[in-house]
Write a protein that holds these residues in place. Structure first.
Motif, PDB file in Angstrom:
ATOM      1  N   MET A  97      34.161  29.020 -24.499  1.00  0.00           N
ATOM      2  CA  MET A  97      34.494  27.694 -24.779  1.00  0.00           C
ATOM      3  C   MET A  97      33.197  26.677 -24.808  1.00  0.00           C
ATOM      4  SD  MET A  97      37.205  25.595 -22.793  1.00  0.00           S
ATOM      5  CE  MET A  97      36.821  23.626 -22.557  1.00  0.00           C
ATOM      6  N   THR A  98      33.347  25.728 -25.920  1.00  0.00           N
ATOM      7  CA  THR A  98      32.213  24.917 -26.160  1.00  0.00           C
ATOM      8  C   THR A  98      32.195  23.788 -25.287  1.00  0.00           C
ATOM      9  OG1 THR A  98      32.229  25.455 -28.411  1.00  0.00           O
ATOM     10  CG2 THR A  98      30.906  23.366 -27.772  1.00  0.00           C
ATOM     11  N   GLU A  99      30.972  23.618 -24.429  1.00  0.00           N
ATOM     12  CA  GLU A  99      30.783  22.356 -23.411  1.00  0.00           C
ATOM     13  C   GLU A  99      30.480  21.144 -24.336  1.00  0.00           C
ATOM     14  OE1 GLU A  99      31.576  22.189 -20.171  1.00  0.00           O
ATOM     15  OE2 GLU A  99      32.381  24.297 -20.422  1.00  0.00           O
ATOM     16  N   TYR A 100      30.992  20.108 -23.944  1.00  0.00           N
ATOM     17  CA  TYR A 100      30.707  18.678 -24.737  1.00  0.00           C
ATOM     18  C   TYR A 100      30.181  17.912 -23.735  1.00  0.00           C
ATOM     19  CZ  TYR A 100      33.378  20.746 -28.624  1.00  0.00           C
ATOM     20  OH  TYR A 100      33.629  21.578 -29.664  1.00  0.00           O
ATOM     21  N   MET A 160      32.899  13.485 -25.348  1.00  0.00           N
ATOM     22  CA  MET A 160      34.230  13.360 -25.182  1.00  0.00           C
ATOM     23  C   MET A 160      34.758  12.109 -25.289  1.00  0.00           C
ATOM     24  SD  MET A 160      35.035  16.604 -24.633  1.00  0.00           S
ATOM     25  CE  MET A 160      36.507  16.535 -23.797  1.00  0.00           C
ATOM     26  N   ASP A 161      33.763  11.155 -24.893  1.00  0.00           N
ATOM     27  CA  ASP A 161      34.439   9.817 -24.907  1.00  0.00           C
ATOM     28  C   ASP A 161      34.688   9.363 -26.413  1.00  0.00           C
ATOM     29  OD1 ASP A 161      34.544   9.337 -22.062  1.00  0.00           O
ATOM     30  OD2 ASP A 161      32.499   8.421 -22.100  1.00  0.00           O
ATOM     31  N   VAL A 187      38.809  15.237 -34.255  1.00  0.00           N
ATOM     32  CA  VAL A 187      39.161  15.516 -32.944  1.00  0.00           C
ATOM     33  C   VAL A 187      40.494  16.194 -33.033  1.00  0.00           C
ATOM     34  CG1 VAL A 187      37.884  13.440 -32.477  1.00  0.00           C
ATOM     35  CG2 VAL A 187      40.406  13.176 -32.926  1.00  0.00           C
ATOM     36  N   THR A 188      40.757  16.756 -31.604  1.00  0.00           N
ATOM     37  CA  THR A 188      41.916  17.428 -31.168  1.00  0.00           C
ATOM     38  C   THR A 188      42.631  17.077 -29.789  1.00  0.00           C
ATOM     39  OG1 THR A 188      43.077  19.496 -31.220  1.00  0.00           O
ATOM     40  CG2 THR A 188      40.891  19.352 -30.261  1.00  0.00           C
ATOM     41  N   VAL A 189      43.594  17.136 -29.586  1.00  0.00           N
ATOM     42  CA  VAL A 189      44.328  16.974 -28.383  1.00  0.00           C
ATOM     43  C   VAL A 189      45.194  17.938 -28.125  1.00  0.00           C
ATOM     44  CG1 VAL A 189      44.340  14.376 -28.466  1.00  0.00           C
ATOM     45  CG2 VAL A 189      46.469  15.697 -29.144  1.00  0.00           C
ATOM     46  N   ASP A 190      45.284  18.349 -26.711  1.00  0.00           N
ATOM     47  CA  ASP A 190      46.090  19.503 -26.426  1.00  0.00           C
ATOM     48  C   ASP A 190      47.632  19.325 -26.963  1.00  0.00           C
ATOM     49  OD1 ASP A 190      47.446  18.375 -24.316  1.00  0.00           O
ATOM     50  OD2 ASP A 190      45.936  19.183 -22.897  1.00  0.00           O
ATOM     51  N   THR A 197      44.628  10.065 -23.170  1.00  0.00           N
ATOM     52  CA  THR A 197      43.928  10.491 -21.975  1.00  0.00           C
ATOM     53  C   THR A 197      42.819  11.629 -22.013  1.00  0.00           C
ATOM     54  OG1 THR A 197      45.603  12.055 -21.384  1.00  0.00           O
ATOM     55  CG2 THR A 197      45.940   9.821 -20.670  1.00  0.00           C
ATOM     56  N   ALA A 198      42.982  12.420 -23.126  1.00  0.00           N
ATOM     57  CA  ALA A 198      41.800  13.267 -23.523  1.00  0.00           C
ATOM     58  C   ALA A 198      41.923  13.840 -24.806  1.00  0.00           C
ATOM     59  CB  ALA A 198      42.287  14.526 -22.467  1.00  0.00           C
TER      60      ALA A 198
END
Length: 82
Positions: A1-4, A9-10, A48-51, A77-78
């Motif tokens: 998994m890539t760390e951002y 993220m914001d 962008v993506t959201v779960d 929220t994310a």
């Protein structure tokens, strides 16, 4: 998994919020299928993506605006960059 980074993220959350705001302003009375299509299109365009759970919540809350316009668009929220 890539760390951002926090900034990435914001920025992703802000871009996703713009997609939600657009889907809300144009399509909230169109039904969940149309809302989902437009929201997915906006998220893709923003990169962008959201779960899945967040996506479903956003679509449901946008659809609920047809019954009560005073509630306004839901808040993302994310989200994460693609």
């Amino acid at each position: 998994m890539t760390e951002y980074s926090t900034e990435e993220m914001d920025a992703a959350r802000e871009a996703a919020q713009k997609a939600v705001d657009t889907a809300t302003s144009w399509d909230y009375s169109a039904g969940e299928t149309k809302i989902a299509d437009k929201l997915r299109e906006g998220l893709d365009a923003a990169g962008v993506t959201v779960d899945d759970e967040e996506f479903a919540r956003l679509v449901t809350e946008i659809d609920a605006i047809a019954a009560d316009e005073s509630i306004g668009p839901p808040t993302v929220t994310a989200a994460s960059p693609r």
